[in-house]
Design an enzyme around this catalytic site. Structure first.
Site, mmCIF file in Angstrom:
data_model
loop_
_atom_site.group_PDB
_atom_site.id
_atom_site.type_symbol
_atom_site.label_atom_id
_atom_site.label_comp_id
_atom_site.label_asym_id
_atom_site.label_seq_id
_atom_site.Cartn_x
_atom_site.Cartn_y
_atom_site.Cartn_z
ATOM 1 N N CYS A 163 56.524 31.186 15.756
ATOM 2 C CA CYS A 163 55.893 29.964 16.270
ATOM 3 C C CYS A 163 56.466 29.591 17.628
ATOM 4 O O CYS A 163 55.782 29.652 18.644
ATOM 5 C CB CYS A 163 56.126 28.813 15.295
ATOM 6 S SG CYS A 163 55.693 29.253 13.616
ATOM 7 N N LYS A 172 49.759 20.783 18.802
ATOM 8 C CA LYS A 172 50.601 21.736 18.060
ATOM 9 C C LYS A 172 51.431 22.597 19.021
ATOM 10 O O LYS A 172 52.629 22.811 18.846
ATOM 11 C CB LYS A 172 49.704 22.601 17.174
ATOM 12 C CG LYS A 172 50.323 23.858 16.658
ATOM 13 C CD LYS A 172 51.408 23.564 15.648
ATOM 14 C CE LYS A 172 52.290 24.763 15.431
ATOM 15 N NZ LYS A 172 52.401 25.193 14.094
HETATM 16 N N1 SAJ Z 1 66.861 27.344 17.171
HETATM 17 C C1 SAJ Z 1 67.920 27.278 18.057
HETATM 18 N N2 SAJ Z 1 68.516 26.075 18.252
HETATM 19 C C2 SAJ Z 1 68.106 24.941 17.617
HETATM 20 C C3 SAJ Z 1 67.022 25.006 16.721
HETATM 21 C C4 SAJ Z 1 66.417 26.228 16.517
HETATM 22 O O1 SAJ Z 1 68.332 28.281 18.643
HETATM 23 O O2 SAJ Z 1 68.717 23.897 17.852
HETATM 24 C C5 SAJ Z 1 66.194 28.621 16.938
HETATM 25 C C6 SAJ Z 1 66.253 29.078 15.468
HETATM 26 O O3 SAJ Z 1 67.456 29.721 15.182
HETATM 27 C C7 SAJ Z 1 65.047 29.991 15.398
HETATM 28 C C8 SAJ Z 1 64.064 29.330 16.363
HETATM 29 O O4 SAJ Z 1 64.819 28.471 17.189
HETATM 30 O O5 SAJ Z 1 65.374 31.283 15.865
HETATM 31 C C9 SAJ Z 1 62.949 28.559 15.696
HETATM 32 O O6 SAJ Z 1 63.451 27.803 14.609
HETATM 33 P P1 SAJ Z 1 63.005 26.294 14.324
HETATM 34 O O7 SAJ Z 1 63.730 25.813 13.131
HETATM 35 O O8 SAJ Z 1 63.162 25.484 15.549
HETATM 36 O O9 SAJ Z 1 61.439 26.382 14.098
HETATM 37 P P2 SAJ Z 1 60.470 27.246 13.155
HETATM 38 O O10 SAJ Z 1 59.921 28.360 13.991
HETATM 39 O O11 SAJ Z 1 61.074 27.595 11.861
HETATM 40 O O12 SAJ Z 1 59.333 26.150 12.871
HETATM 41 C C10 SAJ Z 1 58.704 25.485 13.968
HETATM 42 C C11 SAJ Z 1 58.671 23.984 13.678
HETATM 43 N N3 SAJ Z 1 58.274 23.250 14.866
HETATM 44 C C12 SAJ Z 1 58.959 22.188 15.322
HETATM 45 O O13 SAJ Z 1 59.978 21.789 14.802
HETATM 46 C C13 SAJ Z 1 58.402 21.498 16.520
HETATM 47 C C14 SAJ Z 1 57.722 23.705 12.514
HETATM 48 O O14 SAJ Z 1 57.574 22.308 12.328
HETATM 49 C C15 SAJ Z 1 56.347 24.336 12.807
HETATM 50 O O15 SAJ Z 1 55.453 24.117 11.725
HETATM 51 C C16 SAJ Z 1 56.544 25.816 12.973
HETATM 52 O O16 SAJ Z 1 57.397 26.026 14.105
HETATM 53 C C17 SAJ Z 1 55.196 26.468 13.185
HETATM 54 O O17 SAJ Z 1 54.644 27.027 12.209
HETATM 55 O O18 SAJ Z 1 54.651 26.352 14.288
#
Ligand code: SAJ
Length: 415
Positions: free
Chosen positions: A266, A212
Protein backbone atom coordinates in the site's frame (compact mmCIF):
# COMPACT_ATOMS: atom_id res chain seq x y z
CA UNK A 1 -35.01 -0.23 -5.54
CA UNK A 2 -33.45 -3.66 -5.11
CA UNK A 3 -33.07 -4.85 -1.50
CA UNK A 4 -29.55 -6.14 -0.96
CA UNK A 5 -29.61 -9.74 0.25
CA UNK A 6 -26.94 -11.43 -1.86
CA UNK A 7 -23.47 -9.92 -2.05
CA UNK A 8 -20.64 -11.17 -4.26
CA UNK A 9 -17.14 -10.25 -3.13
CA UNK A 10 -14.64 -10.49 -5.98
CA UNK A 11 -11.10 -11.16 -4.72
CA UNK A 12 -10.71 -13.09 -1.46
CA UNK A 13 -7.42 -11.61 -0.31
CA UNK A 14 -6.42 -9.54 2.70
CA UNK A 15 -9.41 -7.21 2.23
CA UNK A 16 -12.03 -9.20 0.31
CA UNK A 17 -12.12 -12.19 2.65
CA UNK A 18 -12.47 -10.18 5.88
CA UNK A 19 -15.18 -8.05 4.25
CA UNK A 20 -17.01 -11.17 3.05
CA UNK A 21 -16.83 -12.68 6.56
CA UNK A 22 -18.10 -9.55 8.26
CA UNK A 23 -21.00 -9.14 5.82
CA UNK A 24 -21.95 -12.79 6.33
CA UNK A 25 -21.75 -12.39 10.11
CA UNK A 26 -24.28 -9.57 9.75
CA UNK A 27 -26.89 -11.63 7.97
CA UNK A 28 -26.08 -11.19 4.29
CA UNK A 29 -25.75 -14.12 1.95
CA UNK A 30 -22.19 -13.82 0.67
CA UNK A 31 -20.51 -15.53 -2.25
CA UNK A 32 -16.79 -14.95 -2.44
CA UNK A 33 -15.09 -15.23 -5.82
CA UNK A 34 -11.42 -15.91 -6.40
CA UNK A 35 -9.34 -17.12 -9.31
CA UNK A 36 -7.18 -19.26 -7.01
CA UNK A 37 -8.87 -22.63 -6.68
CA UNK A 38 -6.84 -23.78 -3.66
CA UNK A 39 -7.95 -20.69 -1.73
CA UNK A 40 -11.59 -21.24 -2.74
CA UNK A 41 -11.41 -24.84 -1.51
CA UNK A 42 -9.72 -23.80 1.75
CA UNK A 43 -12.38 -21.15 2.44
CA UNK A 44 -15.19 -23.64 1.75
CA UNK A 45 -13.63 -25.85 4.44
CA UNK A 46 -13.74 -22.85 6.77
CA UNK A 47 -9.98 -22.30 6.56
CA UNK A 48 -8.12 -19.06 5.95
CA UNK A 49 -5.16 -19.01 3.55
CA UNK A 50 -3.24 -16.26 5.41
CA UNK A 51 -2.73 -14.98 8.95
CA UNK A 52 -4.97 -12.21 10.31
CA UNK A 53 -6.12 -12.16 13.95
CA UNK A 54 -9.77 -13.32 14.42
CA UNK A 55 -10.35 -13.82 10.70
CA UNK A 56 -10.15 -17.63 10.91
CA UNK A 57 -12.89 -17.86 13.54
CA UNK A 58 -15.21 -15.52 11.63
CA UNK A 59 -14.72 -17.31 8.30
CA UNK A 60 -15.26 -20.74 9.90
CA UNK A 61 -18.46 -19.52 11.61
CA UNK A 62 -19.85 -17.93 8.43
CA UNK A 63 -19.10 -21.04 6.34
CA UNK A 64 -20.62 -23.35 8.98
CA UNK A 65 -23.80 -21.27 9.08
CA UNK A 66 -24.05 -21.45 5.29
CA UNK A 67 -23.79 -17.65 4.93
CA UNK A 68 -20.43 -17.64 3.14
CA UNK A 69 -19.44 -19.75 0.14
CA UNK A 70 -16.50 -19.38 -2.19
CA UNK A 71 -16.38 -20.07 -5.92
CA UNK A 72 -14.25 -19.32 -8.97
CA UNK A 73 -17.24 -18.10 -11.06
CA UNK A 74 -18.95 -14.75 -10.53
CA UNK A 75 -22.57 -15.40 -9.48
CA UNK A 76 -25.65 -13.19 -9.82
CA UNK A 77 -25.99 -10.91 -6.80
CA UNK A 78 -27.70 -7.70 -5.66
CA UNK A 79 -24.36 -6.07 -4.88
CA UNK A 80 -20.78 -6.71 -5.96
CA UNK A 81 -17.70 -5.65 -4.02
CA UNK A 82 -14.48 -5.66 -6.04
CA UNK A 83 -11.37 -6.14 -3.87
CA UNK A 84 -8.72 -7.26 -6.36
CA UNK A 85 -5.10 -6.09 -6.53
CA UNK A 86 -4.06 -2.90 -8.34
CA UNK A 87 -0.30 -3.36 -8.74
CA UNK A 88 1.77 -0.91 -10.71
CA UNK A 89 3.30 -1.37 -14.14
CA UNK A 90 7.01 -0.96 -14.95
CA UNK A 91 6.44 2.77 -15.50
CA UNK A 92 4.67 3.05 -12.08
CA UNK A 93 1.23 3.61 -13.60
CA UNK A 94 -1.58 1.49 -12.15
CA UNK A 95 -2.35 -1.89 -13.68
CA UNK A 96 -6.16 -2.02 -13.89
CA UNK A 97 -6.29 -5.43 -15.57
CA UNK A 98 -7.57 -7.23 -12.44
CA UNK A 99 -10.37 -4.68 -12.06
CA UNK A 100 -11.30 -5.11 -15.72
CA UNK A 101 -11.28 -8.91 -15.41
CA UNK A 102 -13.62 -8.61 -12.39
CA UNK A 103 -15.84 -6.26 -14.42
CA UNK A 104 -16.13 -8.80 -17.24
CA UNK A 105 -17.28 -11.45 -14.75
CA UNK A 106 -19.82 -9.08 -13.21
CA UNK A 107 -21.14 -7.66 -16.51
CA UNK A 108 -22.36 -11.05 -17.68
CA UNK A 109 -24.53 -11.40 -14.55
CA UNK A 110 -26.19 -7.98 -14.42
CA UNK A 111 -29.92 -7.56 -14.87
CA UNK A 112 -30.14 -3.92 -13.69
CA UNK A 113 -30.31 -2.00 -10.40
CA UNK A 114 -27.24 -3.70 -8.94
CA UNK A 115 -24.73 -1.89 -6.74
CA UNK A 116 -21.09 -2.32 -7.77
CA UNK A 117 -18.47 -1.15 -5.31
CA UNK A 118 -14.79 -0.81 -6.11
CA UNK A 119 -12.77 -1.24 -2.89
CA UNK A 120 -9.37 -1.78 -4.49
CA UNK A 121 -7.01 1.14 -4.09
CA UNK A 122 -7.30 2.94 -7.39
CA UNK A 123 -5.79 5.85 -9.30
CA UNK A 124 -7.96 8.91 -9.94
CA UNK A 125 -10.53 8.08 -12.61
CA UNK A 126 -10.51 4.28 -12.14
CA UNK A 127 -14.08 4.12 -10.82
CA UNK A 128 -15.38 6.14 -13.74
CA UNK A 129 -13.42 3.83 -16.03
CA UNK A 130 -15.06 0.82 -14.32
CA UNK A 131 -18.53 2.34 -14.82
CA UNK A 132 -17.82 3.09 -18.48
CA UNK A 133 -16.32 -0.34 -19.04
CA UNK A 134 -19.39 -2.03 -17.54
CA UNK A 135 -21.78 -0.02 -19.69
CA UNK A 136 -19.64 -0.72 -22.75
CA UNK A 137 -20.00 -4.42 -22.00
CA UNK A 138 -23.70 -3.99 -21.19
CA UNK A 139 -25.00 -1.00 -23.19
CA UNK A 140 -28.55 -2.14 -22.40
CA UNK A 141 -27.92 -1.07 -18.77
CA UNK A 142 -26.28 2.29 -19.44
CA UNK A 143 -29.31 4.56 -19.01
CA UNK A 144 -32.94 4.15 -18.01
CA UNK A 145 -34.92 5.54 -21.00
CA UNK A 146 -37.52 7.05 -18.65
CA UNK A 147 -35.39 8.67 -15.96
CA UNK A 148 -32.19 9.07 -17.95
CA UNK A 149 -30.33 7.61 -14.93
CA UNK A 150 -27.88 4.72 -15.09
CA UNK A 151 -29.37 1.32 -14.39
CA UNK A 152 -26.38 0.16 -12.42
CA UNK A 153 -24.90 1.97 -9.44
CA UNK A 154 -21.13 2.25 -9.18
CA UNK A 155 -19.18 3.63 -6.21
CA UNK A 156 -15.65 3.70 -4.84
CA UNK A 157 -15.30 2.86 -1.15
CA UNK A 158 -11.59 2.46 -0.46
CA UNK A 159 -10.54 0.06 2.26
CA UNK A 160 -8.33 1.64 4.92
CA UNK A 161 -7.80 -1.16 7.43
CA UNK A 162 -4.42 -1.89 8.95
CA UNK A 163 -3.06 -5.42 8.45
CA UNK A 164 -3.01 -7.09 11.86
CA UNK A 165 -6.10 -5.12 13.00
CA UNK A 166 -8.36 -5.76 10.02
CA UNK A 167 -11.29 -7.35 11.88
CA UNK A 168 -11.43 -4.45 14.34
CA UNK A 169 -10.83 -1.60 11.90
CA UNK A 170 -13.38 -2.92 9.36
CA UNK A 171 -16.04 -2.23 11.96
CA UNK A 172 -14.65 0.87 13.68
CA UNK A 173 -12.97 2.93 10.92
CA UNK A 174 -14.83 5.73 9.17
CA UNK A 175 -15.57 5.07 5.50
CA UNK A 176 -15.22 7.32 2.51
CA UNK A 177 -17.90 6.63 -0.08
CA UNK A 178 -17.65 8.13 -3.55
CA UNK A 179 -20.46 7.22 -5.94
CA UNK A 180 -20.54 7.99 -9.63
CA UNK A 181 -24.02 9.29 -8.77
CA UNK A 182 -25.58 10.37 -5.44
CA UNK A 183 -27.88 7.32 -5.70
CA UNK A 184 -24.85 5.02 -5.87
CA UNK A 185 -23.30 6.75 -2.83
CA UNK A 186 -26.49 6.37 -0.82
CA UNK A 187 -26.84 2.71 -1.66
CA UNK A 188 -23.22 1.98 -0.81
CA UNK A 189 -23.67 3.77 2.52
CA UNK A 190 -26.70 1.57 3.27
CA UNK A 191 -24.70 -1.58 2.56
CA UNK A 192 -21.72 -0.58 4.75
CA UNK A 193 -24.09 0.49 7.54
CA UNK A 194 -24.85 -3.21 8.01
CA UNK A 195 -21.51 -3.68 9.81
CA UNK A 196 -19.60 -0.40 9.95
CA UNK A 197 -19.90 1.60 13.16
CA UNK A 198 -17.63 4.42 11.95
CA UNK A 199 -18.78 7.60 10.22
CA UNK A 200 -19.79 7.47 6.55
CA UNK A 201 -18.42 10.35 4.45
CA UNK A 202 -20.05 10.75 1.07
CA UNK A 203 -18.24 12.39 -1.83
CA UNK A 204 -17.62 11.89 -5.56
CA UNK A 205 -15.62 8.91 -6.85
CA UNK A 206 -12.42 10.76 -7.80
CA UNK A 207 -12.16 12.52 -4.44
CA UNK A 208 -12.66 9.16 -2.70
CA UNK A 209 -9.89 7.64 -4.83
CA UNK A 210 -7.54 10.50 -4.02
CA UNK A 211 -8.40 10.46 -0.30
CA UNK A 212 -7.15 6.91 0.02
CA UNK A 213 -3.96 7.66 -1.93
CA UNK A 214 -3.36 10.81 0.07
CA UNK A 215 -3.64 9.01 3.41
CA UNK A 216 -0.94 6.55 2.45
CA UNK A 217 1.22 9.25 0.87
CA UNK A 218 0.95 11.34 4.03
CA UNK A 219 2.36 8.40 5.97
CA UNK A 220 5.04 7.77 3.33
CA UNK A 221 6.20 11.40 3.42
CA UNK A 222 6.32 11.34 7.23
CA UNK A 223 8.34 8.09 7.25
CA UNK A 224 10.67 9.51 4.57
CA UNK A 225 11.29 12.48 6.87
CA UNK A 226 12.14 10.05 9.68
CA UNK A 227 14.39 8.00 7.39
CA UNK A 228 16.20 11.13 6.22
CA UNK A 229 16.67 12.15 9.86
CA UNK A 230 18.16 8.73 10.60
CA UNK A 231 20.84 9.20 7.94
CA UNK A 232 21.60 12.75 9.10
CA UNK A 233 21.67 11.66 12.76
CA UNK A 234 24.10 8.88 11.95
CA UNK A 235 26.50 11.42 10.43
CA UNK A 236 26.11 13.71 13.45
CA UNK A 237 26.53 10.75 15.82
CA UNK A 238 23.20 11.24 17.58
CA UNK A 239 20.47 8.74 18.39
CA UNK A 240 17.62 9.37 15.92
CA UNK A 241 15.04 7.60 18.08
CA UNK A 242 15.83 9.81 21.07
CA UNK A 243 15.78 12.82 18.74
CA UNK A 244 12.31 11.97 17.40
CA UNK A 245 10.97 11.12 20.82
CA UNK A 246 12.08 14.52 22.11
CA UNK A 247 10.70 16.43 19.10
CA UNK A 248 7.39 14.56 19.45
CA UNK A 249 6.92 16.07 22.92
CA UNK A 250 5.96 19.24 21.08
CA UNK A 251 2.14 19.34 20.95
CA UNK A 252 2.04 19.80 17.16
CA UNK A 253 4.84 17.46 16.09
CA UNK A 254 4.32 13.76 15.36
CA UNK A 255 7.23 12.25 13.45
CA UNK A 256 6.97 8.54 12.59
CA UNK A 257 9.79 6.03 13.00
CA UNK A 258 12.75 5.35 10.72
CA UNK A 259 13.35 1.80 9.57
CA UNK A 260 15.08 -0.26 6.88
CA UNK A 261 12.68 1.09 4.23
CA UNK A 262 8.96 1.05 3.59
CA UNK A 263 7.25 -2.17 2.61
CA UNK A 264 3.84 -3.68 2.05
CA UNK A 265 1.57 -3.35 -0.92
CA UNK A 266 0.00 0.00 0.00
CA UNK A 267 2.31 2.72 1.26
CA UNK A 268 5.14 1.72 -1.08
CA UNK A 269 2.76 1.65 -4.07
CA UNK A 270 -0.10 4.14 -3.72
CA UNK A 271 1.92 7.39 -3.83
CA UNK A 272 3.09 6.41 -7.33
CA UNK A 273 -0.55 6.59 -8.50
CA UNK A 274 -0.60 10.26 -7.52
CA UNK A 275 2.77 10.84 -9.18
CA UNK A 276 1.52 9.17 -12.37
CA UNK A 277 -1.56 11.40 -12.46
CA UNK A 278 0.42 14.66 -11.97
CA UNK A 279 4.10 13.93 -12.66
CA UNK A 280 5.18 17.57 -12.86
CA UNK A 281 3.52 18.59 -9.62
CA UNK A 282 3.86 15.65 -7.25
CA UNK A 283 7.48 16.51 -6.38
CA UNK A 284 7.44 15.94 -2.63
CA UNK A 285 5.43 12.74 -2.97
CA UNK A 286 7.89 11.33 -5.51
CA UNK A 287 10.90 12.37 -3.42
CA UNK A 288 9.45 10.63 -0.35
CA UNK A 289 9.11 7.41 -2.35
CA UNK A 290 12.68 7.72 -3.56
CA UNK A 291 14.00 8.49 -0.07
CA UNK A 292 12.24 5.46 1.40
CA UNK A 293 13.31 3.23 -1.49
CA UNK A 294 16.94 4.30 -0.96
CA UNK A 295 16.98 3.36 2.73
CA UNK A 296 17.63 -0.39 2.16
CA UNK A 297 20.78 0.55 0.20
CA UNK A 298 22.00 2.61 3.13
CA UNK A 299 21.47 -0.40 5.42
CA UNK A 300 23.38 -2.61 2.97
CA UNK A 301 26.30 -0.18 2.98
CA UNK A 302 26.38 -0.26 6.78
CA UNK A 303 26.62 -4.03 6.87
CA UNK A 304 29.28 -4.02 4.17
CA UNK A 305 31.35 -1.48 6.11
CA UNK A 306 31.16 -3.64 9.25
CA UNK A 307 32.16 -6.72 7.26
CA UNK A 308 35.26 -5.11 5.79
CA UNK A 309 38.34 -7.18 6.63
CA UNK A 310 36.36 -10.31 7.56
CA UNK A 311 37.02 -13.04 4.95
CA UNK A 312 33.73 -14.86 5.55
CA UNK A 313 31.46 -12.78 7.79
CA UNK A 314 28.58 -14.47 9.58
CA UNK A 315 25.48 -12.29 9.55
CA UNK A 316 22.29 -12.92 11.53
CA UNK A 317 19.39 -11.13 9.79
CA UNK A 318 16.43 -10.83 12.15
CA UNK A 319 13.03 -10.51 10.47
CA UNK A 320 11.71 -10.75 6.92
CA UNK A 321 8.12 -9.48 7.23
CA UNK A 322 7.31 -6.00 5.95
CA UNK A 323 6.40 -4.93 9.48
CA UNK A 324 6.13 -6.21 13.05
CA UNK A 325 4.20 -9.30 14.14
CA UNK A 326 2.80 -10.37 10.77
CA UNK A 327 3.77 -13.10 8.29
CA UNK A 328 3.36 -10.91 5.19
CA UNK A 329 6.60 -10.71 3.19
CA UNK A 330 5.19 -8.83 0.19
CA UNK A 331 7.29 -5.82 -0.89
CA UNK A 332 9.32 -6.26 2.29
CA UNK A 333 12.52 -4.22 2.49
CA UNK A 334 13.92 -6.94 4.78
CA UNK A 335 13.62 -9.56 2.02
CA UNK A 336 15.28 -7.30 -0.55
CA UNK A 337 18.08 -6.39 1.89
CA UNK A 338 18.85 -10.08 2.55
CA UNK A 339 18.73 -10.87 -1.19
CA UNK A 340 21.05 -7.98 -2.03
CA UNK A 341 23.43 -8.87 0.81
CA UNK A 342 23.62 -12.42 -0.47
CA UNK A 343 24.47 -11.18 -3.98
CA UNK A 344 26.85 -8.42 -2.94
CA UNK A 345 28.66 -10.58 -0.36
CA UNK A 346 28.82 -14.14 -1.69
CA UNK A 347 31.50 -14.93 0.90
CA UNK A 348 29.12 -14.12 3.78
CA UNK A 349 26.90 -16.70 5.53
CA UNK A 350 23.49 -15.17 6.23
CA UNK A 351 21.34 -16.79 8.91
CA UNK A 352 17.79 -15.47 8.60
CA UNK A 353 15.41 -15.57 11.56
CA UNK A 354 11.68 -15.10 10.88
CA UNK A 355 9.44 -16.65 13.52
CA UNK A 356 6.30 -16.10 11.41
CA UNK A 357 7.27 -18.30 8.43
CA UNK A 358 8.32 -21.94 8.07
CA UNK A 359 10.28 -21.55 4.84
CA UNK A 360 12.24 -18.88 3.00
CA UNK A 361 10.45 -16.99 0.21
CA UNK A 362 11.30 -18.01 -3.35
CA UNK A 363 13.66 -15.06 -3.88
CA UNK A 364 15.90 -16.37 -1.06
CA UNK A 365 15.27 -20.11 -1.04
CA UNK A 366 17.81 -21.17 -3.66
CA UNK A 367 20.68 -19.00 -2.40
CA UNK A 368 23.51 -21.12 -1.06
CA UNK A 369 24.62 -18.50 1.49
CA UNK A 370 21.16 -17.88 3.03
CA UNK A 371 19.45 -20.19 5.58
CA UNK A 372 16.38 -19.94 7.79
CA UNK A 373 17.46 -20.75 11.36
CA UNK A 374 16.33 -20.38 14.98
CA UNK A 375 17.14 -17.14 16.82
CA UNK A 376 19.54 -18.62 19.34
CA UNK A 377 21.60 -20.45 16.74
CA UNK A 378 21.76 -17.44 14.41
CA UNK A 379 22.93 -15.19 17.24
CA UNK A 380 25.42 -17.67 18.67
CA UNK A 381 27.24 -17.94 15.32
CA UNK A 382 26.98 -14.29 14.18
CA UNK A 383 29.68 -11.63 13.88
CA UNK A 384 27.10 -9.07 12.76
CA UNK A 385 23.47 -8.90 13.92
CA UNK A 386 21.18 -7.05 11.53
CA UNK A 387 17.76 -6.30 13.04
CA UNK A 388 15.24 -5.68 10.26
CA UNK A 389 11.78 -6.12 11.81
CA UNK A 390 10.58 -5.02 15.25
CA UNK A 391 8.73 -8.25 16.07
CA UNK A 392 7.80 -8.52 19.78
CA UNK A 393 9.91 -11.66 19.97
CA UNK A 394 13.02 -9.69 19.01
CA UNK A 395 12.16 -6.87 21.42
CA UNK A 396 12.05 -9.43 24.24
CA UNK A 397 15.40 -10.94 23.29
CA UNK A 398 17.92 -11.60 26.06
CA UNK A 399 20.41 -8.77 25.37
CA UNK A 400 23.35 -10.79 26.67
CA UNK A 401 23.05 -12.78 23.39
CA UNK A 402 24.19 -9.63 21.57
CA UNK A 403 27.34 -9.16 23.62
CA UNK A 404 30.49 -9.03 21.51
CA UNK A 405 28.50 -8.69 18.26
CA UNK A 406 28.40 -5.78 15.86
CA UNK A 407 24.77 -4.68 15.76
CA UNK A 408 22.84 -2.83 13.05
CA UNK A 409 19.47 -2.12 14.64
CA UNK A 410 17.38 -0.56 11.87
CA UNK A 411 14.30 -0.19 14.11
CA UNK A 412 15.91 1.15 17.27
CA UNK A 413 14.48 -1.58 19.51
CA UNK A 414 17.69 -2.47 21.37
CA UNK A 415 18.82 1.02 22.30
N1 SAJ B 1 6.87 2.04 8.75
C1 SAJ B 1 8.01 2.72 9.14
N2 SAJ B 1 7.90 3.64 10.13
C2 SAJ B 1 6.72 3.91 10.76
C3 SAJ B 1 5.56 3.23 10.36
C4 SAJ B 1 5.66 2.29 9.35
O1 SAJ B 1 9.10 2.49 8.61
O2 SAJ B 1 6.73 4.75 11.66
C5 SAJ B 1 6.94 1.05 7.69
C6 SAJ B 1 6.52 -0.36 8.13
O3 SAJ B 1 7.57 -1.03 8.75
C7 SAJ B 1 6.10 -0.97 6.81
C8 SAJ B 1 5.52 0.22 6.05
O4 SAJ B 1 6.01 1.38 6.69
O5 SAJ B 1 7.22 -1.47 6.12
C9 SAJ B 1 4.01 0.26 5.99
O6 SAJ B 1 3.46 -0.08 7.25
P1 SAJ B 1 2.22 0.70 7.90
O7 SAJ B 1 1.92 0.10 9.21
O8 SAJ B 1 2.50 2.16 7.91
O9 SAJ B 1 1.05 0.53 6.85
P2 SAJ B 1 0.36 -0.72 6.12
O10 SAJ B 1 0.94 -0.80 4.74
O11 SAJ B 1 0.35 -1.94 6.93
O12 SAJ B 1 -1.15 -0.18 6.05
C10 SAJ B 1 -1.42 1.10 5.48
C11 SAJ B 1 -2.36 1.87 6.42
N3 SAJ B 1 -2.45 3.26 6.01
C12 SAJ B 1 -2.29 4.28 6.87
O13 SAJ B 1 -2.02 4.11 8.04
C13 SAJ B 1 -2.47 5.65 6.32
C14 SAJ B 1 -3.73 1.20 6.42
O14 SAJ B 1 -4.65 1.98 7.17
C15 SAJ B 1 -4.24 1.06 4.98
O15 SAJ B 1 -5.51 0.41 4.95
C16 SAJ B 1 -3.26 0.21 4.22
O16 SAJ B 1 -2.00 0.90 4.20
C17 SAJ B 1 -3.78 -0.02 2.82
O17 SAJ B 1 -4.35 -1.10 2.56
O18 SAJ B 1 -3.70 0.91 2.01
Amino acid sequence: MKEIKDVAVIGLGYIGLPTAAVLAANGLNVIGVDVKETNVEAINRGEVPFVEPDLGAQVAAAVNQGMLKATTETPTADAYIVAVPTPFNEDKTADLSYIEAAARGIAAQLIGDELIILESTSPPGATRHLGEYLTELRPDLSLDPESGLPLIHVAHCPERVLPGRVMIELVTNDRIIGGLTPVASGRARDLYSVFCKGGMHLTDATTAEMAKLVENSYRDVNIAFANELSVISDKLDIDVWELIELANHHPRVNILQPGPGVGGHCIAVDPWFIVASAPEDAKLIRQARETNDAKPLWVLDRVEQLSAGKPSPKIAALGLAFKANIDDLRESPAVSIVADLSTRMPEAAIAVVEPHVVELPRSLADRSNVDLVATEKALADADIVLLLVDHDKFKALDRTLLEGKQVVDTRGIWR
